[in-house]
Design a protein around this motif. Sequence first.
Motif, short mmCIF file in Angstrom:
data_model
loop_
_atom_site.label_atom_id
_atom_site.label_comp_id
_atom_site.label_asym_id
_atom_site.label_seq_id
_atom_site.Cartn_x
_atom_site.Cartn_y
_atom_site.Cartn_z
N TYR A 56 0.83 -1.21 0.00
CA TYR A 56 0.00 0.00 0.00
C TYR A 56 0.86 1.25 0.00
CZ TYR A 56 -3.48 -3.47 1.17
OH TYR A 56 -4.28 -4.58 1.15
N ARG A 57 2.08 1.13 0.51
CA ARG A 57 2.98 2.28 0.48
C ARG A 57 3.37 2.61 -0.96
NH1 ARG A 57 6.62 0.47 3.82
NH2 ARG A 57 8.16 -0.22 2.32
N THR A 58 3.42 1.63 -1.85
CA THR A 58 3.81 1.86 -3.23
C THR A 58 2.62 1.96 -4.15
OG1 THR A 58 4.00 -0.54 -3.55
CG2 THR A 58 5.99 0.65 -2.92
N TRP A 59 1.39 2.04 -3.58
CA TRP A 59 0.21 2.07 -4.42
C TRP A 59 0.24 3.22 -5.41
CZ3 TRP A 59 -3.52 0.68 -7.24
CH2 TRP A 59 -4.57 1.53 -7.55
N SER A 60 0.68 4.39 -4.97
CA SER A 60 0.70 5.55 -5.86
C SER A 60 2.01 5.70 -6.60
CB SER A 60 0.42 6.82 -5.04
OG SER A 60 1.39 6.97 -4.03
N SER A 61 2.85 4.65 -6.57
CA SER A 61 4.16 4.72 -7.23
C SER A 61 4.00 4.70 -8.74
CB SER A 61 5.03 3.54 -6.78
OG SER A 61 6.20 3.48 -7.56
N LYS A 62 4.93 5.32 -9.43
CA LYS A 62 4.91 5.27 -10.89
C LYS A 62 5.75 4.11 -11.41
CE LYS A 62 8.67 8.69 -11.27
NZ LYS A 62 9.01 10.03 -11.77
N VAL A 63 6.21 3.22 -10.53
CA VAL A 63 6.97 2.05 -10.93
C VAL A 63 6.20 0.81 -10.48
CG1 VAL A 63 9.24 0.96 -10.92
CG2 VAL A 63 9.05 3.42 -10.52
N PRO A 64 5.25 0.34 -11.28
CA PRO A 64 4.37 -0.75 -10.86
C PRO A 64 5.09 -2.05 -10.54
CG PRO A 64 3.46 0.40 -12.77
CD PRO A 64 4.85 0.91 -12.56
N ARG A 65 6.27 -2.29 -11.14
CA ARG A 65 6.95 -3.57 -10.89
C ARG A 65 7.37 -3.70 -9.43
NH1 ARG A 65 10.87 -0.60 -13.63
NH2 ARG A 65 12.86 -0.34 -12.57
N PHE A 66 7.71 -2.59 -8.79
CA PHE A 66 8.04 -2.64 -7.37
C PHE A 66 6.81 -2.98 -6.54
CE2 PHE A 66 11.46 0.57 -8.61
CZ PHE A 66 12.41 -0.43 -8.77
N ALA A 148 4.60 18.39 -11.82
CA ALA A 148 3.90 18.32 -13.11
C ALA A 148 4.12 16.97 -13.78
CB ALA A 148 4.37 19.45 -14.01
N ARG A 149 5.36 16.49 -13.76
CA ARG A 149 5.65 15.19 -14.39
C ARG A 149 4.91 14.07 -13.70
NH1 ARG A 149 11.22 16.75 -13.70
NH2 ARG A 149 11.89 18.04 -15.46
N TYR A 150 4.88 14.12 -12.38
CA TYR A 150 4.21 13.05 -11.64
C TYR A 150 2.72 13.01 -11.95
CZ TYR A 150 2.75 9.96 -7.91
OH TYR A 150 2.20 8.90 -7.22
N LEU A 151 2.08 14.17 -11.96
CA LEU A 151 0.65 14.22 -12.25
C LEU A 151 0.38 13.78 -13.68
CD1 LEU A 151 -0.31 17.56 -10.47
CD2 LEU A 151 -0.73 15.23 -9.66
N TRP A 156 -4.29 8.56 -13.76
CA TRP A 156 -5.41 7.93 -13.05
C TRP A 156 -5.80 8.71 -11.79
CZ3 TRP A 156 -4.43 6.23 -8.08
CH2 TRP A 156 -3.08 6.12 -7.73
N LEU A 157 -4.90 9.59 -11.31
CA LEU A 157 -5.23 10.41 -10.15
C LEU A 157 -6.31 11.44 -10.49
CD1 LEU A 157 -1.62 11.02 -8.77
CD2 LEU A 157 -3.41 9.68 -7.68
N GLY A 158 -6.46 11.74 -11.77
CA GLY A 158 -7.51 12.66 -12.18
C GLY A 158 -7.19 14.12 -11.96
N VAL A 159 -5.92 14.47 -11.85
CA VAL A 159 -5.52 15.86 -11.64
C VAL A 159 -4.69 16.30 -12.84
CG1 VAL A 159 -4.31 17.49 -10.15
CG2 VAL A 159 -5.50 15.52 -9.14
N GLY A 160 -5.27 17.15 -13.69
CA GLY A 160 -4.55 17.68 -14.83
C GLY A 160 -3.94 19.04 -14.50
N VAL A 161 -2.82 19.34 -15.11
CA VAL A 161 -2.11 20.60 -14.83
C VAL A 161 -2.42 21.61 -15.93
CG1 VAL A 161 0.14 21.69 -14.53
CG2 VAL A 161 -0.26 19.37 -13.65
#
Length: 454
Positions: A56-66, A148-151, A156-161
């Motif tokens: 759950y700590r890596t749920w919002s990670s941009k590296v799904p393999r971890f 900006a890059r992360y968003l 899927w977070l639904g936050v556009g810049v």
Amino acid sequence: MIGLLLKVSDALLGVLIFALCQYAYHGFVFHSLIYEFFAVLIVLLSPVCLELSGAYRTWSSKVPRFEGRSVIFGCILVYLCLMFVAYAFKISGAFSRVIVLSWFFSWPVALVLLRKVLRIVLKYRNRDRIRSQTAIIVGAGDLGLSVARYLEENAWLGVGVRGFFDDKKDGSLENKPVLGRTENVASFVREHKAEYVFLALPMRAEDKVKRLVTELTDSTATVYLVPDIFQFEMMLSGAPRYFGEIAAIALWESPFIGLNAALKRLFDIIFASLALIIISPGLLAFALAIKLSSPGPVFFTQQRYGLRGEPFWILKFRTMTVCEDGNNFVQCTQCDPRVTRLGAFMRKYSLDELPQFFNVLQGKMSVVGPRPHAVSMNEEYRKLVAGYMLRHKVKPGVTGLAQVSGFRGETNTMEKMEGRVRKDLEYIKSWTLFLDLKIILKTIWGGFTGWNAY
């Protein structure tokens, strides 16, 4: 909210997959008290074990393999707990091996697929919100660009810049326009009804941040203050902490707090106990060989720094003709004349380290962690290598990430010591039980090949 739903879904999915495996072979038998008991255990154990594994700590990670690794390891923890219960209550015979194995392999796959599907669903559901570009970022420096890059990468977070506000830059960055200066932020938010404002300004811009916060109270936007903590190269945690009503960010914090500490200690006790039982004949044989091959004690004790920099006495087999300690300590070098013939063999395969499992049982060391250095080395390198003493935020280990990453043996250059410290801090920052097991397996393989040690 998503995290809570994910925990509930994981637990219920575990029960559902188990029921489907049972049904596929024998039909439903959940009227049995044993099966109902295990269903309840799955529901209770799943959130705890997956939390401990970092799923759950890596749920919002941009590296799904971890995240996938954490999910698999969390499932293994659940399996081990259930196996222990089944053995303790002598009810393992009530379960078919085919059904159990089918569940063992299908549940982790289902959990990984669930996360993939959830991200796709959220991205699809939020596509209109993303198109509306609901967020602005105040600060177009490295920190603002990172937000900006992360968003952008986690749509899927639904936050556009929509764009940036900055007093020194104009044009466009990351394909997003610079919309104006910071004094225009509040009016822009009210006029265009921006939903999110990320304040990503440097720490020196304290007065500007205060002004913006005051001005933005006259809006309904959700305001996030993004602290400029990434300027600290030695940051190990970055986790938020609350002391009453005081919010703080942990820059340097041990990962072994609460449940993690208990889990790490339990693993150390079980592994060290089993290891000593298995290698006890070898320990006796080496002790006798050392005594007969050269004069001196069987064991070599030396003061090292442990957790929080507190000294302790490390236990090793003697491999030299001397027992140096303190300020007179000289690190072992290649073809060192002080090393005995038997000692050279033991050092090559790290057999002299085996008595340290007694240090693990004492609680002075851990099975995996930064290797402890002699006191004189600590005092020398703490002045030369940035972040050196942060290694002592955790217990020293019999083996460690640095040792299986090419930094085993003599550290005769500053580059080697810096590399070792860098890997030690990486271990502290990214610890999971899966990583500990991975390091142990690499150590067993590397130890028997005699890699880079003398």
